[in-house]
Structures are given as C-alpha cells and as structure tokens.
Design a protein around this motif. Structure first.
Motif, PDB file in Angstrom:
ATOM      1  N   SER A  10       0.745  -1.268  -0.081  1.00 61.82           N
ATOM      2  CA  SER A  10       0.016  -0.004   0.136  1.00 61.82           C
ATOM      3  C   SER A  10       0.863   1.284   0.049  1.00 61.82           C
ATOM      4  CB  SER A  10      -0.828  -0.009   1.309  1.00 61.82           C
ATOM      5  OG  SER A  10      -0.134   0.104   2.262  1.00 61.82           O
ATOM      6  N   GLY A  11       2.082   0.955  -0.414  1.00 66.02           N
ATOM      7  CA  GLY A  11       3.092   2.098  -0.119  1.00 66.02           C
ATOM      8  C   GLY A  11       3.608   2.752  -1.497  1.00 66.02           C
ATOM      9  N   PHE A  12       4.535   3.223  -1.913  1.00 66.33           N
ATOM     10  CA  PHE A  12       4.957   3.848  -3.037  1.00 66.33           C
ATOM     11  C   PHE A  12       5.218   3.084  -4.264  1.00 66.33           C
ATOM     12  CE2 PHE A  12       6.289   6.146   0.929  1.00 66.33           C
ATOM     13  CZ  PHE A  12       5.909   7.602   0.599  1.00 66.33           C
ATOM     14  N   ARG A  13       4.371   3.361  -5.443  1.00 67.52           N
ATOM     15  CA  ARG A  13       4.480   2.653  -6.554  1.00 67.52           C
ATOM     16  C   ARG A  13       5.238   3.344  -7.506  1.00 67.52           C
ATOM     17  NH1 ARG A  13       1.040  -1.166  -9.186  1.00 67.52           N
ATOM     18  NH2 ARG A  13       0.996  -1.190 -11.395  1.00 67.52           N
ATOM     19  N   CYS A  14       6.305   2.539  -8.079  1.00 67.56           N
ATOM     20  CA  CYS A  14       7.284   3.007  -9.102  1.00 67.56           C
ATOM     21  C   CYS A  14       6.890   2.589 -10.395  1.00 67.56           C
ATOM     22  CB  CYS A  14       8.550   2.485  -8.689  1.00 67.56           C
ATOM     23  SG  CYS A  14       9.073   2.657  -7.080  1.00 67.56           S
ATOM     24  N   ASP A  15       6.998   3.691 -11.361  1.00 65.36           N
ATOM     25  CA  ASP A  15       6.769   3.176 -12.840  1.00 65.36           C
ATOM     26  C   ASP A  15       8.044   2.877 -13.241  1.00 65.36           C
ATOM     27  OD1 ASP A  15       6.638   3.209 -15.523  1.00 65.36           O
ATOM     28  OD2 ASP A  15       5.511   5.202 -15.764  1.00 65.36           O
ATOM     29  N   LEU A  16       8.304   1.633 -13.623  1.00 62.11           N
ATOM     30  CA  LEU A  16       9.588   1.005 -14.127  1.00 62.11           C
ATOM     31  C   LEU A  16      10.241   1.468 -15.532  1.00 62.11           C
ATOM     32  CD1 LEU A  16       9.176  -2.544 -12.616  1.00 62.11           C
ATOM     33  CD2 LEU A  16      10.438  -0.725 -11.772  1.00 62.11           C
ATOM     34  N   GLY A  17       9.221   2.303 -15.961  1.00 61.70           N
ATOM     35  CA  GLY A  17       9.840   2.533 -17.482  1.00 61.70           C
ATOM     36  C   GLY A  17      10.178   4.343 -17.631  1.00 61.70           C
ATOM     37  N   ALA A  18       9.829   4.764 -16.434  1.00 64.37           N
ATOM     38  CA  ALA A  18       9.996   6.183 -16.340  1.00 64.37           C
ATOM     39  C   ALA A  18      10.692   6.888 -15.108  1.00 64.37           C
ATOM     40  CB  ALA A  18       8.623   7.177 -16.573  1.00 64.37           C
ATOM     41  N   GLY A  19      11.694   5.885 -14.527  1.00 64.11           N
ATOM     42  CA  GLY A  19      12.412   6.285 -13.537  1.00 64.11           C
ATOM     43  C   GLY A  19      11.397   6.524 -12.126  1.00 64.11           C
ATOM     44  N   PRO A  20      12.033   6.500 -11.185  1.00 63.19           N
ATOM     45  CA  PRO A  20      13.410   6.467 -10.737  1.00 63.19           C
ATOM     46  C   PRO A  20      14.332   5.546 -10.873  1.00 63.19           C
ATOM     47  CG  PRO A  20      12.428   6.709  -8.558  1.00 63.19           C
ATOM     48  CD  PRO A  20      11.356   6.679  -9.787  1.00 63.19           C
ATOM     49  N   VAL A  21      13.835   4.237 -10.798  1.00 56.87           N
ATOM     50  CA  VAL A  21      14.427   3.082 -11.024  1.00 56.87           C
ATOM     51  C   VAL A  21      15.115   3.078 -12.346  1.00 56.87           C
ATOM     52  CG1 VAL A  21      14.305   0.436 -10.766  1.00 56.87           C
ATOM     53  CG2 VAL A  21      12.791   1.847  -9.548  1.00 56.87           C
ATOM     54  N   GLU A  22      16.389   2.515 -12.260  1.00 62.22           N
ATOM     55  CA  GLU A  22      17.067   2.410 -13.661  1.00 62.22           C
ATOM     56  C   GLU A  22      17.175   0.988 -13.860  1.00 62.22           C
ATOM     57  OE1 GLU A  22      20.808   4.425 -13.223  1.00 62.22           O
ATOM     58  OE2 GLU A  22      20.233   6.334 -12.893  1.00 62.22           O
TER      59      GLU A  22
END
Length: 394
Positions: free
Chosen positions: A7-19
């Motif tokens: 239920s926390g912070f969701r990351c878009d793996l195509g647009a960062g911040p994850v490389e």
C-alpha cells in the motif's frame, strides 16, 4: 509481509526513478517493460530457438535505485526454458544487493514455460500467470539497492512497490565492463545471478556489468559482435572457444579469420578501450580432442564426452588446446597496432588442478563454488589490472 509495500509507494519502471541496468534495450510491452540483451536488428538474425531463448534471459540485468525501504514488491511475468511440459518448474531466484553484499533473496517460479529439447522438432510456449516477488527485513537507512533478475528467465517488469520513497541511485564514476561468453559466463549451474562468475567479479571489482553471455551460442557470430560494438562501455572481455568446440562448428582455417572479424567489428565501435580475449577454462573431454561434445548415453545423468579424437586435429578440427594457442598468437600479432588488446588464459581462472579440487559436475560446466572462484580470480587478475582505480572487495 505487512501492508507497507503493498500500500506504499508505487514505481513506474519505465520512467524512473528506478534504473534498469545490464540491458542493451528496454522494450514497452503489455503489461510492462522487457529488458533485452541484444538489439532488434541482430535479434532478427538469431539462427535457432535455443539461442533466441538464451538471449532473452536476464543474465546480469538488475534494477538500481536508492531508498530507505525495508519492504519491496516486484510484479513480474516470467518465462523459463524447460525440457518438458509436465515437469515441475524449478525455482528462480531474485537477489538483492546493497553495495557488494547480498542482503536478501526471494524465490519465484516462472509462470510461462518455454518447452525446448535438442531432441524435439519444435519449441513452444505454455502461458502461465504473473507473480509477485517480495523482499522484507532490508537494512535500515538510506541505501543504494540492486535487484538482480534471474539469469534463467526472461522477465517482463510490471510494477514495483516499496514502503518508503524511491529515488535514483547516487551518481558515481563507476566504470562499465561488458563481457561476452558461453553458458559458463551466462551462469549455468550457479545458484543465482549473484553467484554467476561475471557478477561475482563485477561486485568484487566495483564495476557496472553488462553480461552479453549467451548460453550455447558464443560462436563468433557477427550479430553478437554488432551488439557489443553498439553498446556503450569502458572495457570489454570476450571468452572464446568452448561453444565452437561444443558444436564442432568451425575448422582452424575459418576460426582464425572469424576471430579477426569479430575483433574488427568490435573495434569499429570501441577503438582504444581495454579489450581482453579470454581462452577457455579447463574441460577435460576436449582439451586435446576435437569436438563436438556429446552426452554419454551410458550414464543416467548429464555427462559430456568428446565426439572427436586427437587424430581429427590433423584435419583442422578444434580442441581447447588448439584454440588457446591460436588466440594467444592472434592477440600477440594484433598488439603491434592495438596496445589495448590483451590475452588471458582460461587455465589461470580454472585449470587442471582446479578440476581435481572442484570437479565439473557434468564434465563441462563449473559448479557454484567454481563459478565463484573464477569470478574472484577474474576480478583480481584481469579487472584490477584494466581498472587501476578499482577497489577489490573480498
């Protein structure tokens, strides 16, 4: 797991911040992002289904980011090659490192099976479900995290969630190392991706790895040379020989010019950077006998033996001993105009005495302990020499 990551912070793996590192391209697919280890043009020329799946697998590919999270979830849709439709699927491992340390591992089973056998006439996929990979109990505080995808699987990345904000990794001056090789470099028989020898070496030497090892398919193909040529990097190593003998795909005459052509193509894109040609590690069946390697059908388990003889070498067939001699001579001749080209004997990484101490379990591939030994030696013998600023981490 608590509801923190879910239920926390969701990351878009195509647009960062994850490389996404260790891939030469990342394609948008439904339902997410697919990292690739070969460009589209070269993939269109892959000659067989086994190489196509080997290229698709995520050897050395990882997600890199900074976070204070203690819990993470990664939604994936994974595929794995198996020899039968009804056999149990083996576990695939997702590794999480902080710095050079492995701090968490998470098991998962690929939902889709790619059915392939060298004895079967066709390859087909049996679609299966997506899965969620979970990590918990991570170290407290802000940290740079790497999640290493299984070297055994093709993985579509759908989403990542964390119980704390995620930001890009801390900037640095880390040098990039690109490696190309066979199933030994791909990692076959390693327990997980961080146990494959190129990852062991990269973590030990503090380098950013791109692993373009393609199991069963390191045959001096121009499609691989073009991929290496077009991939940004600061240093390159090429482990050449075992697959050429495995498949008995060349005679000495063709091998000599193929090596030159492979190196020429790479130098078209990477003139002047350190490039190391690595000859095969020890493999008893074909040290002094010609390939191909074949399975000993008298045994109820995998056991490779030579399909050729020592006498076949007089007809121009290749053994590992012949290949080592040729590679050393080719590198020595080219160094007259290419001072950044080097040769490393595979016997210095895993030799005859090592084979007695850490036997090859199938008479061909190193076991997990030997994989780690090769990686440590490569970091200390080769990478530390090429990168004088590297701090080798034990």
């Amino acid at each position: 797991m608590s509801a923190g990551a879910a239920s926390g912070f969701r990351c878009d793996l195509g647009a960062g911040p994850v490389e996404i590192r260790g891939a030469v391209a990342v394609d948008r697919v439904d339902p997410g992002w697919l990292p690739r280890r070969m460009g589209a043009y070269s993939r269109s020329q892959i000659p067989d289904d086994f190489m196509r799946q080997a290229v698709a697998e995520c050897a050395g590919i990882r997600l890199v980011f900074r976070t204070e999270a203690r819990e993470l979830e990664l939604d994936v849709r994974a595929s794995r090659m198996v020899v039968g439709e009804s056999l149990p699927m083996p576990v695939s491992w997702y590794d999480l490192t902080v710095g050079a340390a492995l701090v968490a591992r998470s098991p998962s089973v690929a939902g889709t099976r790619v059915v392939f056998s060298f004895d079967a006439p066709s390859t087909y996929a049996v679609p299966g479900p997506a899965s969620t990979v979970r990590f918990e109990g991570l170290p407290a505080g802000s940290k740079d995290v790497q999640i290493w995808l299984p070297y055994t699987d093709e993985v579509v990345l759908s989403a990542m969630r964390a119980d704390a904000p995620v930001s890009p990794p801390a900037p640095g001056e880390t040098l990039r190392w690109l490696h190309h090789g066979s199933s030994i470099s791909h990692g076959y028989r390693a327990e997980s991706t961080t146990g494959t020898w190129p990852v062991v070496a990269a973590l030990r030497a503090g380098l950013e790895l791109t692993n373009l090892a393609y199991s069963g398919s390191a045959m001096l193909d121009q499609l691989a040379a073009r991929t290496i040529r077009d991939t940004p990097t600061d240093m390159i190593s090429l482990k050449i020989g075992i697959n050429i003998v495995n498949g008995d795909v060349m005679r000495l005459r063709a091998f000599r010019t193929a090596v030159h052509g492979f190196l020429d193509t790479i130098r078209d894109g990477h003139p002047g950077i350190p490039l190391v040609v690595v000859s095969p590690v020890f493999c008893g069946p074909v040290e002094d006998r010609a390939g191909p390697t074949v399975q000993d059908r008298s045994r109820p388990y995998e056991w490779s033996i030579a399909g050729g003889t020592a006498e076949d070498l007089q007809q121009g067939k290749l053994s590992l001993g012949v290949i080592r001699t040729e590679l050393e001579e080719i590198v020595a001749a080219r160094r007259a105009t290419d001072a950044a080209l080097f040769y490393e004997s595979g016997l210095e990484l895993y030799g005859a005495q090592d084979a007695r101490d850490l036997p090859l379990p199938d008479n061909l591939h190193p076991d997990p302990n030997a994989q780690r030994l090769i990686g440590e030696r490569f970091a200390d013998r080769v990478l530390a020499r090429l990168n004088p600023h590297a701090t080798v981490t034990n």
